[in-house]
Enzyme design. Sequence first.
Site, PDB file in Angstrom:
ATOM      1  CE  LYS A  95      -1.790   1.594   3.912  1.00 35.45           C
ATOM      2  NZ  LYS A  95      -1.541   3.331   4.038  1.00 35.45           N
ATOM      3  CG  ASN A  96       2.338   2.900   3.812  1.00 32.82           C
ATOM      4  OD1 ASN A  96       1.303   3.088   3.462  1.00 32.82           O
ATOM      5  ND2 ASN A  96       3.116   2.774   4.711  1.00 32.82           N
TER       6      ASN A  96
ATOM      7  CB  CYS B 200      -4.984  11.097  11.416  1.00 38.19           C
ATOM      8  SG  CYS B 200      -3.123  10.625  11.699  1.00 38.19           S
TER       9      CYS B 200
ATOM     10  CG  ASP C 252       3.109   1.834   9.268  1.00 38.88           C
ATOM     11  OD1 ASP C 252       2.515   2.659  10.328  1.00 38.88           O
ATOM     12  OD2 ASP C 252       3.187   2.077   8.151  1.00 38.88           O
TER      13      ASP C 252
ATOM     14  NE  ARG D  10      -6.827   4.521   5.351  1.00 38.73           N
ATOM     15  CZ  ARG D  10      -5.807   4.986   6.204  1.00 38.73           C
ATOM     16  NH1 ARG D  10      -6.071   5.030   7.451  1.00 38.73           N
ATOM     17  NH2 ARG D  10      -4.574   5.277   5.733  1.00 38.73           N
TER      18      ARG D  10
ATOM     19  NE  ARG E 298       0.459  10.647   9.894  1.00 37.42           N
ATOM     20  CZ  ARG E 298      -0.043   9.604   9.386  1.00 37.42           C
ATOM     21  NH1 ARG E 298      -1.072   8.987   9.487  1.00 37.42           N
ATOM     22  NH2 ARG E 298       0.867   9.050   8.406  1.00 37.42           N
TER      23      ARG E 298
HETATM   24  C1  UD1 Z   1       4.252   6.969   6.090  1.00 39.02           C
HETATM   25  C2  UD1 Z   1       3.519   5.879   5.946  1.00 39.02           C
HETATM   26  C3  UD1 Z   1       3.004   5.448   7.410  1.00 39.02           C
HETATM   27  C4  UD1 Z   1       4.001   5.329   8.261  1.00 39.02           C
HETATM   28  C5  UD1 Z   1       4.937   6.489   8.373  1.00 39.02           C
HETATM   29  C6  UD1 Z   1       6.132   5.791   9.149  1.00 39.02           C
HETATM   30  C7  UD1 Z   1       2.534   5.878   3.750  1.00 39.02           C
HETATM   31  C8  UD1 Z   1       1.318   6.424   2.855  1.00 39.02           C
HETATM   32  N1  UD1 Z   1       2.200   6.164   5.149  1.00 39.02           N
HETATM   33  O1  UD1 Z   1       3.501   8.211   6.589  1.00 39.02           O
HETATM   34  O2  UD1 Z   1       2.207   4.280   7.137  1.00 39.02           O
HETATM   35  O3  UD1 Z   1       3.350   4.957   9.628  1.00 39.02           O
HETATM   36  O4  UD1 Z   1       5.394   6.800   6.877  1.00 39.02           O
HETATM   37  O5  UD1 Z   1       6.929   4.930   8.544  1.00 39.02           O
HETATM   38  O6  UD1 Z   1       3.500   5.702   3.174  1.00 39.02           O
HETATM   39  N2  UD1 Z   1       6.509  14.749  10.291  1.00 39.02           N
HETATM   40  C9  UD1 Z   1       6.643  16.333  10.526  1.00 39.02           C
HETATM   41  N3  UD1 Z   1       6.450  17.090   9.520  1.00 39.02           N
HETATM   42  C10 UD1 Z   1       6.135  16.689   8.157  1.00 39.02           C
HETATM   43  C11 UD1 Z   1       6.050  15.304   7.973  1.00 39.02           C
HETATM   44  C12 UD1 Z   1       6.324  14.331   9.029  1.00 39.02           C
HETATM   45  O7  UD1 Z   1       6.677  16.695  11.641  1.00 39.02           O
HETATM   46  O8  UD1 Z   1       6.330  17.516   7.292  1.00 39.02           O
HETATM   47  C13 UD1 Z   1       6.444  13.868  11.590  1.00 39.02           C
HETATM   48  C14 UD1 Z   1       5.007  13.155  11.551  1.00 39.02           C
HETATM   49  O9  UD1 Z   1       4.227  13.717  12.329  1.00 39.02           O
HETATM   50  C15 UD1 Z   1       5.439  11.898  12.181  1.00 39.02           C
HETATM   51  C16 UD1 Z   1       7.131  11.818  11.769  1.00 39.02           C
HETATM   52  O10 UD1 Z   1       7.220  12.941  11.205  1.00 39.02           O
HETATM   53  O11 UD1 Z   1       5.597  11.820  13.644  1.00 39.02           O
HETATM   54  C17 UD1 Z   1       6.999  10.469  10.643  1.00 39.02           C
HETATM   55  O12 UD1 Z   1       6.073  10.854   9.452  1.00 39.02           O
HETATM   56  P1  UD1 Z   1       6.289  10.521   7.974  1.00 39.02           P
HETATM   57  O13 UD1 Z   1       7.547   9.595   7.991  1.00 39.02           O
HETATM   58  O14 UD1 Z   1       5.994  11.728   7.175  1.00 39.02           O
HETATM   59  O15 UD1 Z   1       5.104   9.513   7.830  1.00 39.02           O
HETATM   60  P2  UD1 Z   1       3.877   9.398   6.611  1.00 39.02           P
HETATM   61  O16 UD1 Z   1       4.666   9.820   5.277  1.00 39.02           O
HETATM   62  O17 UD1 Z   1       2.968  10.530   6.816  1.00 39.02           O
END
Ligand code: UD1
Length: 420
Positions: free
Chosen positions: A22-23, A117, A306, A399, A122
């Site tokens: 999925k990711n 969420c 995850d 999902r 996030r």
């Molecule tokens: C992706 C995965 C999700 C997984 C996560 C971490 C997908 C669709 N989803 O989510 O399943 O749990 O990686 O492995 O691939 N953060 C910030 N600022 C930002 C972006 C992120 O502070 O601009 C923080 C987030 O709040 C979180 C951490 O960084 O605490 C990790 O987030 P991130 O690696 O971006 O996860 P996603 O890409 O949202």
Amino acid sequence: MEKLVVKGGCRLKGTARVSGAKNAVLPIIAASVLGMEQSTILEVPELEDVRTICKVLECLGLKVDMSVPHRLKIDSRKITSWEAPYELVSTMRASFLVMGSLLARVGRAKISQPGGCAIGTRPIDIHLKGFEALGAEIRQGHGYIEASAPHGLVGTTIYLDFPSVGATENLIMAASMAKGTTIIENAAQEPEIVDLANYVNVMGGKVRGAGTTSIRIDGVEAMKGGEHTVIPDRIEAGTYMVAGAMTHGDIVVDNVLCEHMKPLIAKLREAGAIVEENINSVHVVGPEQLKAITVKTLPYPGFPTDMQAQVMAMMCISKGQSSVLETVFENRFMHVDELLRMGADIRTNGGRAAIVEGVDKLYGCQVRATDLRAGAAMVLAGLVADGTTYITDIHHIDRGYENLVEKFTGLGATIQRITE
Ligand code: UD1
């Protein structure tokens, strides 16, 4: 309302085949916006999130053909809009991934601000800082984020404050057609990033170093279509592996790249399971009594956040004191209250640490799937609980798990979906 009904007490046996990740597929579908031709994506899991991102592409004017199972054909010759509406982004944060590809392709994007969420606030500050570094102008207001780069983006060096998976992906896409070279430092190294980079390269992009902390993207003028097969889902695979270990099972999980599974394999072995790695599959034999383990979630190649909820379900019935430290998300213990309802002994400090004392038995009851992976944890707990577990809010599970009921049934579990 739909529910999952899980009867506890069976020993899983047999083979389950893992679907495409999925990711990986979500950013890959978003990246299809970059090409000027038709693309074909194979091993596409049939999931709600995939349907949502396809709807986003359709809103942008792309043509998406989902008529053949597990195959997507995306015609991106014409783009008629650069706006992703609230209705879609609010149901799935990953819709925000079209910002990078839209900026690269048409120089502008207007995306509904993704909300918080269940697992934390996030933010998207790292994405936006990166876009700005590439020369985009960002405006926020009325619930939308607008980015524009009328004269195109310009390559630069971007250091990520945290190796965010989504930001790394969004910036790879944005930089793919920027003028000159972009270097992303402290990039996320997840296998899904490598899969995205491979797809972008098939379309004619020049991305090097994906899978390391430093990714180099040489901007190209235009991209074509491409064909790509999505990597197996390491989190889905991990969920079945944990199920095998928890139920004293003897199962083969097929379509697995073991090199993506190292942290989980190490922890399952520590807990006493036998894990045999094969070229494309993994064989898991659960012990009579699982042992306590310690898990700290980290960006890849560390232990995946995850898998945290599913492994916590396992800890609940492991002998001794286990512990979890969640370092990636600030609020990812929603499953704790549900596990407590089933008789688990878990203490949290209200933040990111949990101590789990193994109990002899969990007891079936009514629980909620509070998010996708928490929902998977409820299924695992239900498989070993005394009696029957009724899981509500299963749209979260849908999902991310293709044919979960069928796959667990194939392993001998008694699980069904009912509508009330
Ligand atoms: C992706 C995965 C999700 C997984 C996560 C971490 C997908 C669709 N989803 O989510 O399943 O749990 O990686 O492995 O691939 N953060 C910030 N600022 C930002 C972006 C992120 O502070 O601009 C923080 C987030 O709040 C979180 C951490 O960084 O605490 C990790 O987030 P991130 O690696 O971006 O996860 P996603 O890409 O949202």
